[in-house]
Design an enzyme around this catalytic site. Sequence first.
Site, PDB file in Angstrom:
ATOM      1  N   HIS A 230       0.727  -1.317   0.049  1.00 54.15           N
ATOM      2  CA  HIS A 230       0.003   0.236  -0.051  1.00 54.15           C
ATOM      3  C   HIS A 230       0.759   1.182   0.054  1.00 54.15           C
ATOM      4  O   HIS A 230       1.876   1.250   0.552  1.00 54.15           O
ATOM      5  CB  HIS A 230      -0.654   0.048   1.199  1.00 54.15           C
ATOM      6  CG  HIS A 230      -2.057  -0.904   1.283  1.00 54.15           C
ATOM      7  ND1 HIS A 230      -3.278  -0.568   0.931  1.00 54.15           N
ATOM      8  CD2 HIS A 230      -2.023  -2.332   1.526  1.00 54.15           C
ATOM      9  CE1 HIS A 230      -4.037  -1.857   0.899  1.00 54.15           C
ATOM     10  NE2 HIS A 230      -3.307  -2.887   1.297  1.00 54.15           N
TER      11      HIS A 230
ATOM     12  N   VAL B  82       0.998 -23.522  20.231  1.00 56.77           N
ATOM     13  CA  VAL B  82       1.100 -23.230  21.843  1.00 56.77           C
ATOM     14  C   VAL B  82      -0.148 -23.740  22.453  1.00 56.77           C
ATOM     15  O   VAL B  82      -1.376 -23.114  22.243  1.00 56.77           O
ATOM     16  CB  VAL B  82       1.524 -21.698  22.133  1.00 56.77           C
ATOM     17  CG1 VAL B  82       1.419 -21.290  23.479  1.00 56.77           C
ATOM     18  CG2 VAL B  82       2.986 -21.519  21.492  1.00 56.77           C
TER      19      VAL B  82
ATOM     20  N   SER C 258      -4.693  -4.981   7.147  1.00 58.54           N
ATOM     21  CA  SER C 258      -4.176  -4.101   6.122  1.00 58.54           C
ATOM     22  C   SER C 258      -3.730  -2.983   6.881  1.00 58.54           C
ATOM     23  O   SER C 258      -4.763  -2.457   7.565  1.00 58.54           O
ATOM     24  CB  SER C 258      -5.175  -4.018   5.053  1.00 58.54           C
ATOM     25  OG  SER C 258      -4.979  -3.070   4.247  1.00 58.54           O
TER      26      SER C 258
ATOM     27  N   CYS D 220       3.008 -28.829 -15.091  1.00 60.32           N
ATOM     28  CA  CYS D 220       1.738 -27.916 -15.078  1.00 60.32           C
ATOM     29  C   CYS D 220       1.780 -27.117 -16.210  1.00 60.32           C
ATOM     30  O   CYS D 220       2.454 -26.187 -16.467  1.00 60.32           O
ATOM     31  CB  CYS D 220       1.719 -27.081 -13.842  1.00 60.32           C
ATOM     32  SG  CYS D 220       0.527 -25.546 -14.034  1.00 60.32           S
TER      33      CYS D 220
ATOM     34  N   CYS E  41      -0.531 -24.969 -17.669  1.00 53.27           N
ATOM     35  CA  CYS E  41      -1.238 -23.601 -17.420  1.00 53.27           C
ATOM     36  C   CYS E  41      -0.080 -22.924 -16.990  1.00 53.27           C
ATOM     37  O   CYS E  41      -0.099 -21.643 -17.413  1.00 53.27           O
ATOM     38  CB  CYS E  41      -2.233 -23.841 -16.520  1.00 53.27           C
ATOM     39  SG  CYS E  41      -3.545 -25.049 -16.985  1.00 53.27           S
TER      40      CYS E  41
ATOM     41  N   CYS F 100      -2.236 -31.685 -13.691  1.00 62.23           N
ATOM     42  CA  CYS F 100      -1.083 -31.716 -12.865  1.00 62.23           C
ATOM     43  C   CYS F 100      -0.993 -32.512 -11.626  1.00 62.23           C
ATOM     44  O   CYS F 100      -0.222 -32.888 -11.139  1.00 62.23           O
ATOM     45  CB  CYS F 100      -0.341 -30.757 -12.976  1.00 62.23           C
ATOM     46  SG  CYS F 100      -0.974 -29.238 -11.653  1.00 62.23           S
TER      47      CYS F 100
END
Lengths: 415, 118, 570
Positions: free
Chosen positions: C131, C254, C423, C489, C491, C531
């Site tokens: 950002h 934890v 964010s 793969c 793609c 794949c």
Amino acid sequence: MKSYDVVVIGGGPAGLASALAAERHGAETLIIERENALGGILKQCIHDGFGLVRFKEKLSGPEYAERFTEELEGKKIDVKLLSFVTEIRKNGKFYLSVVSREGIEEIEAKAVVLATGCRERTAKQVSIHGTRPAGVFTAGTAQRYVNIEGFMPTKRCVILGSGDIGLIMARRITLEGGVVLGVYEAKSTPSGLTRNIHQCLYDYDIPLHLSSTVTRVFGEGRLEGVEVAKVDEKMRPLPGTEERIDCDALILSVGLIPENELAEKLSVSSDPRSKGATCDGQMMTDVGGVFTCGNATHVNDLVDYVSESGEIAGKNAALYDGKNAKYAFVRPDDNLLYVVPQRLNLSADNSETVIYFRSKEVRGKSVVTVKADGKTVLQKKYPFLRPPEMERIKADFSSFPLKENSVVEITVEEG
Amino acid sequence: MRELVCIVCPNGCTLSVDEQTLAVTGNKCRKGVDFAVAELTCPTRTICSTVKTVFPEAPVLPVRVSKEIPKDKIFDVMAEINKVILDKRLSRGETVIGNVLGLGADVIATSSVLVKKS
Amino acid sequence: MNLVKLNKKLNILYGGKVKAREEDGKRILEGELSDWSEIVAACTLASERYSTTHVVNDIKLTGTEIPRTRLPHVTDKTLEGRKPDVLIIGGGISGASIARELTRWNIDVLLVEKESDLACHASGRNDGEVHPGIDLGKGSLKQRYVIRGNAMYDRVCKELDVPFKRNGQYVGFTKGFLKPLVYLYALHRKSIGVKDTVILSKKELFRREPNLNPNFKFALFNPSAGCVSPYNLTIAYAENAVKNGAQVSLLTAVTGMDVEDGKILAVHTNRGTIYPKVVVNAAGCFAEEVAAMAKDRFYSVHPRRGTNSILDKKAGFLVKGIAGIKGAKGTKNTKGGGILNTVHENLLVGPDAIETFERENFATEKESIEKVFAKQKQTAPTLSERDIITYFTGVRSPTFEEDFVIERGRKTRNLVHCAGIQSPGLTTAPAVAEDVAKLCVDILSEKGAVAVNDRFDPIRKGIPHLAAMPMKEREEYIRKNPDYGVIVCRCEEVSKGEILDALKSPICVPTVDGIKRRVRPGMGRCQGGFCQPLVTKIIAEFLRKELSEVRKNEENSVIVYSETKGRKGE
């Protein structure tokens, strides 16, 4: 740089038939296949029913494929396995970059045949929501696990979609000791062939639920269940009809999409109706020297027609002379899902043009009419037309004076 | 009358069979009659599956029955198929199990993947 | 709002069911409500934005069971008796970056993560935007860190070999009369550090991004905005930490702590008890739980889910940078999600923001996608749901003050909180990590000097990305290792060599998802249809295990069951 007359991309049934036809017509031919064996998806289609039209026999997928691969032996056809085309460009001739264990090879070709097959639609493409566990498979992926790897991807599953691979997998899983709780189909009619509904589902008491769909997946690590619901006529789930089914897998048979990534790299235009590249009666695309065939052009119901279109593409790729073509255009009416080819090349022999089409809806008695500039070329009657079943007709346009931009209309009417 | 869907070919004709006379209508070809009669007297099916092998490059080999077997024997034949562990490199068409369960059908390999050179 | 006034208001709103009190510099809300959104509203009412006096939510949610934290199934003693100088709880972007910054010193660093991989929660489930800070007001830690963090990205991503692109953020406005106001806004932001803002004319905007809403009259443009693959960055940070001597223990949760006199003595996990000198709480949505275990709970986290869709690369031409809309219906004051062209040239669309009490519910909902698309079609009208290849949900972990908590424990003195991270937590991470590391070192220094790690190497070499290489270089790689020439793969054009590299990487996560996140097989339009069996097989062969032992991600996520034939015991 190695140079060929015809380079066929894809070593499945379309590519094999195409390479053999190209070679028969005198072309020095290369097949590029990304897997480590030829045969394409047929390698995992171990069920029978292939080759009825072509060989008048009921063959299994591997048997059908091996008839072609064995024919290759002794022919002047080179084969590159475990090889992947990363780039393809046209500059007069075609230049391909092929990646394999040997490195990157540049290959030159006068014509290329795209026989790249199709891929399956995924869960996300049919808007299935919920968690993302293991156990969501497309039918083809499940088929590979069962038939090639020899492992069961499920013990109890639900199948979404009544496409043929889904129906075949319902039977395979049942035969191998798994339980198929039901096949769900959002449409009101099945997507697969009628005989597959009978011999794959009804023979094994697997229920088929029409107008129903899977809306949600449950489970964190492995899938634990799915939610099914009835749908309205627009295939939207009906609130209040949801039901949870406990199972360990969801297998999807929700449609196939032609692979046209390479075609796009060559700026070949595609048909939004067939979802594949557009072509003429010789299976040539709108980029001169680029041919298309098999399931990369449109999704066929029978491999026999895949081979046929491969042969047309291979032959014409071998005969390709680089001349610019003028076209007449094929216009299917709205009752048709799609028609292939989309154009007729005016300088080509159109006396035995093979036309493939599918009806958009289930129809009773119908008449299909092919007209060239308003004149009837051919009429054919059908007792019924169903979207799952692709139809094929052969038309002779030789006595019809087609001009540039002539229109060939294909219509369906009751009758 | 009984309604059947013929599964012999992709046409998938809807057949009507007279259960007494075994007269068939609705078929596009002769095969439809044979199918309908068999379906009412002794229904048969082809089955396709795989057998386990000892070869890592093809852990299973596709097989089918050489001719149709009675429908009610499907799972018995599957049990036989499941027992096989193939240690010979058979070619397409070669017999994996001869005359399975005495039904007159062989279980045959449908691929030559084990004998391919590459 | 003072306490008296607040209690009056709470009384009116919730009929005496909720009361607030103050204690030790925190505001505690108590009572019972049956609706989570009311609890969030009550706590928000009691909170002051960016205040360091936090609201602690002790309002019981009645009628609904809050799901228990999912814990790993494994229990062993692999960490029993470990005495690290610093124990970091949480393997998200915060924990991983802190671990790496700590290895600049000569100390023993242990990071524990309860999931089977790093960045499994919010850090792996966001849009990856770096950002510019244009939407943040003065006075918050978020604002303070965002400029510094953003500026560090070029260097950090170069050191860690992570793809990063500054493709700039466009916020479009449909109302031309707002231009003077937006100009003043930008001017004000400039005075607090956001110096890159440009106001683009319509013409210039459409020259750069021709597919945005034609009704945009002008846009705010921040060229410093960019994007990164958030899980790749997290993994890279952790790998570099490991390279420099840190230990990462996955599937480690934890479960409790021994705290005495304001000091954590022991930390219990499913893999043994650890005796750290300093503990860093970077536990995301579980930070409040960890703070409670450490007897230092002075803030509350209210999970907020968001869903993003990933679009086919084919749609990538629609938006080349990062684009959003302001002033449209239902957009309030934030950019509130947008369209982002990722480092892999897919489009990411989203996210939305929905309050939830389920911290680990990553299920997606159809309505979220529909709403996000309805909104973002106002940013780019030709955006289409048809291009969706997948979608995912993440859960943010804000405090009610909507700011980070980055400080030493208030009661427990050997604890550092890195909590309330939302964010732009990815953007701020490199800067926050430096400061948190420093806080830890300060604590350690109380017991003697801490030496610098002379051998610290900031460079991490990532897995080569063959498809992106120039032909010559790719050829070279294949010649050295032919597996780089075997495409697994199709793609994403991922080779077997790259998959094997991922299996041999410093933090090996030999699952289908672990490999997918590192080198992308299955990320493309077929979503692993072709794949996945191949990847599964490569993993099985690498591990010398059966196919049926390979997992998708967590322990019970098997992909296949038994063999079809010759099943043992049948």
